[in-house]
Design an enzyme around this catalytic site. Sequence first.
Site, PDB file in Angstrom:
ATOM      1  N   GLY A 228       4.064  -2.450 -10.520  1.00 55.16           N
ATOM      2  CA  GLY A 228       3.548  -2.757  -9.199  1.00 55.16           C
ATOM      3  C   GLY A 228       2.229  -3.502  -9.295  1.00 55.16           C
ATOM      4  O   GLY A 228       1.282  -3.213  -8.561  1.00 55.16           O
ATOM      5  N   GLY A 229       2.198  -4.499 -10.178  1.00 51.30           N
ATOM      6  CA  GLY A 229       0.933  -5.154 -10.496  1.00 51.30           C
ATOM      7  C   GLY A 229       0.669  -6.458  -9.782  1.00 51.30           C
ATOM      8  O   GLY A 229      -0.214  -7.205 -10.195  1.00 51.30           O
TER       9      GLY A 229
ATOM     10  N   TYR B 139       6.618  10.657   2.117  1.00 53.52           N
ATOM     11  CA  TYR B 139       5.702  10.073   1.138  1.00 53.52           C
ATOM     12  C   TYR B 139       4.840  11.164   0.498  1.00 53.52           C
ATOM     13  O   TYR B 139       4.676  11.209  -0.728  1.00 53.52           O
ATOM     14  CB  TYR B 139       4.826   9.029   1.815  1.00 53.52           C
ATOM     15  CG  TYR B 139       3.799   8.402   0.900  1.00 53.52           C
ATOM     16  CD1 TYR B 139       4.143   7.375   0.037  1.00 53.52           C
ATOM     17  CD2 TYR B 139       2.470   8.842   0.908  1.00 53.52           C
ATOM     18  CE1 TYR B 139       3.207   6.794  -0.803  1.00 53.52           C
ATOM     19  CE2 TYR B 139       1.525   8.268   0.072  1.00 53.52           C
ATOM     20  CZ  TYR B 139       1.900   7.237  -0.783  1.00 53.52           C
ATOM     21  OH  TYR B 139       0.963   6.682  -1.618  1.00 53.52           O
TER      22      TYR B 139
END
Length: 248
Positions: A13-14, A150
């Site tokens: 997730g960069g 979440y």
Amino acid sequence: MTQLAGKTALVTGGTSGIGLATARRLAEEGAQVFLTGRSQPRVDEAVATIGGSVRGVASDITRIKDLEHLADVIRDHGSGLDVVFANAGGGEFATLEEETPEHLADTLNRNVGGTTFTVQKMLPLLNPGASVVLAGSTAASVGTPAFGAYAASKAAIRSLGRTWAAELADRGIRVNTVVPGPVETPGLTELAPSGQEQALLDEMAGSTAMGRVGRPEEIANAVLFLASDASSFMTGSELFVDGGANQV
């Protein structure tokens, strides 16, 4: 001397937010960084933004074949892995009344399944003394309306970090969880209805003792600490970087 000279790191997730800031920070400290994202153009853009010793690999953490390909690419580099920042994930608002099986499954698959299988597929590559950093959230320990799925997924991450720390201790591998509070990232502002992004940030800022939201770079510095030898006597822990939101 740089803190990660000669080290190899993976940041999932960069391509934006905390992940992008962390990939940049680790590279600044001398690491060869592999960063991932689901979109090849966005991966390429992130690599170009950072420059230097960064390599991008398009990879979706919910797809085992993508993770296996990622492991192959890193293996071919020949240096194993010294740092894994399992950062990719996300969520959306849904009250208990609004919750659907599809939304719940997607949230758990991304945040719990994606993190689990990222770390699992990288296990054979982890060098002795490697550091695994998981992306937690302050949502795991407070009751935020409409954020139950979440929050539950991040509570699972907190638990998994402790278990994996115990399982991997005999290999000298440390596992810790960084716990950001509200941070100004696309992932946060996209939760707001169009035109209400600043209102959401202002509301979140009011929840912190410091009266502001965080910057991605501030979380990146905490990840660097957990990734480096500066935290050599820490494993199974949670490091809160939340402006006092859950502490004061």
